[in-house]
Design a protein around this motif. Structure first.
Motif, short mmCIF file in Angstrom:
data_model
loop_
_atom_site.label_atom_id
_atom_site.label_comp_id
_atom_site.label_asym_id
_atom_site.label_seq_id
_atom_site.Cartn_x
_atom_site.Cartn_y
_atom_site.Cartn_z
N THR A 1 85.85 2.94 10.69
CA THR A 1 86.16 3.89 9.61
C THR A 1 87.62 3.79 9.22
O THR A 1 87.97 3.75 8.04
CB THR A 1 85.82 5.33 10.06
N VAL A 2 88.49 3.74 10.23
CA VAL A 2 89.92 3.61 9.96
C VAL A 2 90.22 2.28 9.29
O VAL A 2 91.05 2.20 8.38
CB VAL A 2 90.74 3.77 11.25
N SER A 3 89.54 1.23 9.72
CA SER A 3 89.77 -0.09 9.12
C SER A 3 89.46 -0.07 7.63
O SER A 3 90.19 -0.66 6.81
CB SER A 3 88.91 -1.15 9.81
N ARG A 4 88.38 0.61 7.26
CA ARG A 4 88.03 0.70 5.84
C ARG A 4 89.08 1.51 5.07
O ARG A 4 89.47 1.15 3.97
CB ARG A 4 86.65 1.32 5.68
N LEU A 5 89.53 2.62 5.68
CA LEU A 5 90.56 3.42 5.04
C LEU A 5 91.85 2.63 4.85
O LEU A 5 92.46 2.65 3.77
CB LEU A 5 90.86 4.66 5.88
N VAL A 6 92.24 1.92 5.89
CA VAL A 6 93.48 1.13 5.84
C VAL A 6 93.37 0.04 4.79
O VAL A 6 94.33 -0.23 4.05
CB VAL A 6 93.79 0.55 7.23
N SER A 7 92.21 -0.60 4.69
CA SER A 7 92.02 -1.65 3.70
C SER A 7 92.23 -1.12 2.28
O SER A 7 92.87 -1.76 1.44
CB SER A 7 90.61 -2.25 3.83
N THR A 8 91.68 0.07 2.03
CA THR A 8 91.86 0.70 0.72
C THR A 8 93.31 1.04 0.46
O THR A 8 93.85 0.80 -0.63
CB THR A 8 91.00 1.97 0.61
N LEU A 9 93.98 1.61 1.45
CA LEU A 9 95.38 1.99 1.31
C LEU A 9 96.28 0.76 1.14
O LEU A 9 97.25 0.79 0.38
CB LEU A 9 95.83 2.81 2.52
N GLU A 10 95.95 -0.32 1.84
CA GLU A 10 96.71 -1.56 1.67
C GLU A 10 96.57 -2.09 0.26
O GLU A 10 97.52 -2.63 -0.32
CB GLU A 10 96.23 -2.61 2.67
N GLY A 11 95.37 -1.95 -0.31
CA GLY A 11 95.15 -2.42 -1.67
C GLY A 11 96.00 -1.70 -2.70
O GLY A 11 96.27 -2.23 -3.77
N ARG A 12 96.43 -0.49 -2.36
CA ARG A 12 97.32 0.29 -3.23
C ARG A 12 98.77 0.21 -2.79
O ARG A 12 99.63 0.93 -3.31
CB ARG A 12 96.87 1.76 -3.23
N ASP A 13 99.08 -0.63 -1.82
CA ASP A 13 100.44 -0.78 -1.27
C ASP A 13 100.95 0.50 -0.62
O ASP A 13 102.16 0.70 -0.49
CB ASP A 13 101.43 -1.21 -2.35
N LEU A 14 100.03 1.38 -0.21
CA LEU A 14 100.44 2.61 0.45
C LEU A 14 100.63 2.41 1.95
O LEU A 14 101.34 3.19 2.60
CB LEU A 14 99.42 3.72 0.20
N VAL A 15 99.99 1.40 2.48
CA VAL A 15 100.10 1.03 3.89
C VAL A 15 100.27 -0.48 3.95
O VAL A 15 99.67 -1.22 3.16
CB VAL A 15 98.85 1.46 4.69
N THR A 16 101.09 -0.95 4.89
CA THR A 16 101.29 -2.39 5.04
C THR A 16 101.49 -2.72 6.52
O THR A 16 102.04 -1.89 7.26
CB THR A 16 102.52 -2.85 4.22
N PRO A 17 101.04 -3.90 6.99
CA PRO A 17 101.26 -4.27 8.39
C PRO A 17 102.67 -4.79 8.62
O PRO A 17 103.26 -5.41 7.72
CB PRO A 17 100.21 -5.37 8.62
N ASP A 18 103.22 -4.54 9.81
CA ASP A 18 104.51 -5.14 10.13
C ASP A 18 104.26 -6.51 10.74
O ASP A 18 103.14 -7.02 10.73
CB ASP A 18 105.31 -4.22 11.05
N ARG A 19 105.29 -7.13 11.27
CA ARG A 19 105.17 -8.50 11.79
C ARG A 19 104.21 -8.61 12.97
O ARG A 19 103.63 -9.66 13.22
CB ARG A 19 106.55 -9.02 12.20
#
Length: 270
Positions: free
Chosen positions: A53-71
């Motif tokens: 569930t979190v993975s799906r949420l994060v994927s959506t947020l990443e698509g909007r540049d609201l969340v991004t992974p660090d190194r």
């Protein structure tokens, strides 16, 4: 403590009627704001949902540049939030800077003063000041949207945009009264006049019986960032009354522009 993450503040219950996915997405953003970086497993444990569930949420947020992974692959807040915060901050700034001038203008004109910014494809009213001692207006516009092509503030916000931007924002102008300008060429002529004289007057185009005159508020770069207007019933906002109000309005708009950092350069020949 879960998975090494100290939970210093318990997560408040979801508001009644909240959309669950939106509420969880907000929880992700709040947790990242609090902790800096978190992994998907840590986020799932904090929110109390499955990792998928979190993975799906994060994927959506990443698509909007609201969340991004660090190194390392851990999640952090993304640059999209900076854009949102900047837009909100700009609106809050102009309201704060305009309030003294708007209050003075309302007192001097004994009419209602509105401050408006561009909100998507409409004029967004962000502040309203009613003259002291005057009867309250029939409608509080703060937080409301109005059509750009049928309001003095809207036309002021449109007048220096490109033609492509104009068409994209206005589309096919809707008619609200017999005086609403619905022809794009006629609207372009109105905007050219507003651009040349530095103000615009609209009478009975949105509501029969309402007249408003608006002037631009400019930011540090000289771009129109808001519109300041004085409005009142058409029966007392005739040409002579508008002529009385206009210099007061222009003075107020210039004052707010100066507070926003704009300094007009006199280019007239010596």
């Amino acid at each position: 403590m879960r998975n090494g993450v100290a939970r210093s503040h318990p997560r408040p219950p979801s508001p009644t009627g909240a959309v669950q996915s939106v509420d969880r997405a907000m929880a992700v953003l709040e947790l990242l704001a609090r902790h800096g970086t978190l992994g998907v497993t840590e986020l799932a444990a904090e929110i109390g949902v499955h990792k998928s569930t979190v993975s799906r949420l994060v994927s959506t947020l990443e698509g909007r540049d609201l969340v991004t992974p660090d190194r390392t692959g851990r999640l952090q807040l993304g640059p999209g939030l900076m854009r949102l915060a900047g837009a909100a901050g700009a609106r809050l700034d102009v309201v704060q800077e305009a309030r003294p001038a708007a209050r003075l203008l309302a007192t001097r004109t004994q009419e209602t003063v509105n401050l408006v910014v561009l909100g998507r494809d409409a004029a967004l009213y962000v502040d309203q000041v009613v003259a002291p001692g005057a009867a309250s207006p029939n409608y509080n516009w703060v937080g409301q949207h109005a059509p750009l092509h049928a309001t003095s503030n809207g036309k002021m916000l449109l007048c220096e945009l490109s033609d492509a931007e104009l068409v994209g924002l206005v589309g096919e102008p809707a008619r609200f009264t017999p005086r609403t300008v619905t022809d794009l060429d006629a609207l372009r002529a109105d905007l050219a006049l507003a651009r040349s004289r530095g103000y615009t007057v609209v009478t009975d185009e949105l509501d029969v019986g309402l007249t408003a005159v608006a002037a631009p508020v400019r930011n540090l770069h000289g771009v129109i960032c808001a519109s300041l207007s004085v409005s009142g019933p058409t029966y007392r906002m005739g040409e002579e009354r508008v002529a009385e109000i206009l210099p007061l309005l222009l003075e107020a708009a210039e004052d707010v522009s100066a507070r926003m950092g704009w300094r007009q350069v006199d280019t007239a020949p010596a």
